[in-house]
Design an enzyme around this catalytic site. Structure first.
Site, PDB file in Angstrom:
ATOM      1  N   THR A   1      39.396  37.845  41.463  1.00  0.00           N
ATOM      2  CA  THR A   1      40.558  37.293  42.162  1.00  0.00           C
ATOM      3  C   THR A   1      40.524  37.559  43.651  1.00  0.00           C
ATOM      4  O   THR A   1      40.958  36.729  44.459  1.00  0.00           O
ATOM      5  CB  THR A   1      41.850  37.870  41.552  1.00  0.00           C
ATOM      6  OG1 THR A   1      41.951  37.462  40.181  1.00  0.00           O
ATOM      7  CG2 THR A   1      43.094  37.392  42.295  1.00  0.00           C
TER       8      THR A   1
ATOM      9  N   THR B   1      39.541  41.954  38.137  1.00  0.00           N
ATOM     10  CA  THR B   1      40.299  43.020  37.474  1.00  0.00           C
ATOM     11  C   THR B   1      40.233  42.963  35.950  1.00  0.00           C
ATOM     12  O   THR B   1      40.593  43.935  35.290  1.00  0.00           O
ATOM     13  CB  THR B   1      41.771  42.991  37.911  1.00  0.00           C
ATOM     14  OG1 THR B   1      42.359  41.739  37.530  1.00  0.00           O
ATOM     15  CG2 THR B   1      41.898  43.186  39.408  1.00  0.00           C
ATOM     16  N   ASP B   2      39.770  41.835  35.371  1.00  0.00           N
ATOM     17  CA  ASP B   2      39.716  41.752  33.911  1.00  0.00           C
ATOM     18  C   ASP B   2      38.870  42.863  33.301  1.00  0.00           C
ATOM     19  O   ASP B   2      39.193  43.381  32.228  1.00  0.00           O
ATOM     20  CB  ASP B   2      39.150  40.398  33.473  1.00  0.00           C
ATOM     21  CG  ASP B   2      40.183  39.290  33.456  1.00  0.00           C
ATOM     22  OD1 ASP B   2      41.327  39.529  33.887  1.00  0.00           O
ATOM     23  OD2 ASP B   2      39.846  38.176  33.007  1.00  0.00           O
TER      24      ASP B   2
END
EC number: 3.5.1.1
Length: 322
Positions: free
Chosen positions: A13, A88-89
């Protein structure tokens, strides 16, 4: 003289760019992310490069291995610290994988963003600044790779993503943050913990470890299926590291066939138990069948620890001590 910090991009992101339909994907280079953060040259001499440009969901253990190799090369070239931007996943997995594979004398700090670069209140620049500040503190190398998010610094072993979309998405349920950055200063809450380092394998691509989540009514079918292809299995058990009796039976058969099984807990915090509950599927029974318990290590990270250990040819019981 300012320290030299290398910023390595992998996507996520923090690098997102919208397509014609307004759907975002990894696009910005590490250099563009650094430029967008502004005024980092007041803190350090920044050099940037890209290892990957992919979303966090696409990250693989072999990608993590390649990141570790790149970090090692940058450290050998003489940098003072390394910052890695990441989706961030899976960032909690990559930061722990690096803790397993890296033992370097400079800080390694990972960061990312929850809000898109085009959104009001985008958090990527602030998180990157926090990470760079931390990376200039050479003594933080003793903590192993850290995650910087929302002015907090988290240890690789404990940090987890606890919310899908809030900017304050990360926490360390067992311990709280290891430190914070306030007014450009790093304030640590505790001394360094024991190292998670195991070693850097030649590759992780040829070692497969499956994660099987236990639920009410589960049987041994998933364990048996996993054993057909996996070199090892991690079970996210109920409570203190338990399974239904039929799952325990399958675990016993798999271990007897030579596939190591590590039992963690599906709970958000707390250790696996050692000798409280008996009966089929209790921790004492599973241990008697040859399974190894993960202790305080969460299931996602136990999977990576088992994978790296197997790739190194390490004894499973040695790397998951009671």
């Amino acid at each position: 003289m300012l320290p030299e910090i290398v910023v390595l991009g992998t996507g996520g992101t923090i690098s997102a760019v919208a397509d014609a339909r307004g759907r975002n994907g990894a696009g910005l280079s590490a250099g563009e992310i650094v430029t967008g953060a502004g005024a980092l040259d007041e803190i350090a001499v920044i050099r940037s490069g890209d290892v990957r440009r992919i979303p966090g969901r696409a990250m693989t253990p072999q990608d993590m291995h390649d990141i570790a190799l790149r970090v090692g090369a940058e450290v050998a070239a003489g940098c003072s610290g390394v910052v890695i931007t990441h989706g961030t996943d899976t960032i909690e997995e990559t930061v722990y994988a690096l803790a397993l594979m890296l033992d370097v004398p400079v800080p390694v700090v990972m960061t990312g963003a929850m809000r898109l670069p085009a959104d009001p209140g985008h958090d990527g620049g602030a998180n990157l600044r926090t990470a760079v500040v931390a990376a200039t503190r050479r003594d933080l190398a003793a903590f192993g790779p850290l995650l910087a998010f929302g002015d907090e610094l988290h240890l690789a072993r404990w940090v987890t993503k606890q919310h899908t979309s809030r900017p304050a998405a990360f926490a360390s349920p067992e311990t709280g943050p290891a430190g914070v950055v306030v007014e450009g200063r790093v304030l640590m809450n505790a001394p360094p913990a024991d190292s998670d380092h195991l070693g850097l394998p030649d590759s992780l691509g040829g070692t497969r470890v499956e994660l099987v989540w236990i639920y009410a009514g589960a049987d041994g079918a998933l364990i048996e299926a996993a054993a057909e292809r996996a070199d090892g299995i991690v079970v996210a058990g109920t409570g203190g590291g338990h399974t239904p009796p039929s799952v325990a039976e399958a675990i016993g058969a798999v271990v007897a066939g030579g596939t190591p099984v590590v039992v963690a807990s599906r709970c958000a915090a707390g250790p696996t138990l050692h000798d409280t509950y008996g009966g089929p599927g209790g921790e004492a029974h599973l241990r008697g069948l040859g399974a190894v318990h993960a202790g305080r290590l969460p299931a996602l990270k136990a999977r990576l620890r088992l994978q790296v250990a197997l790739a190194l040819g390490r004894d499973v019981r040695e790397v998951f001590p009671r």
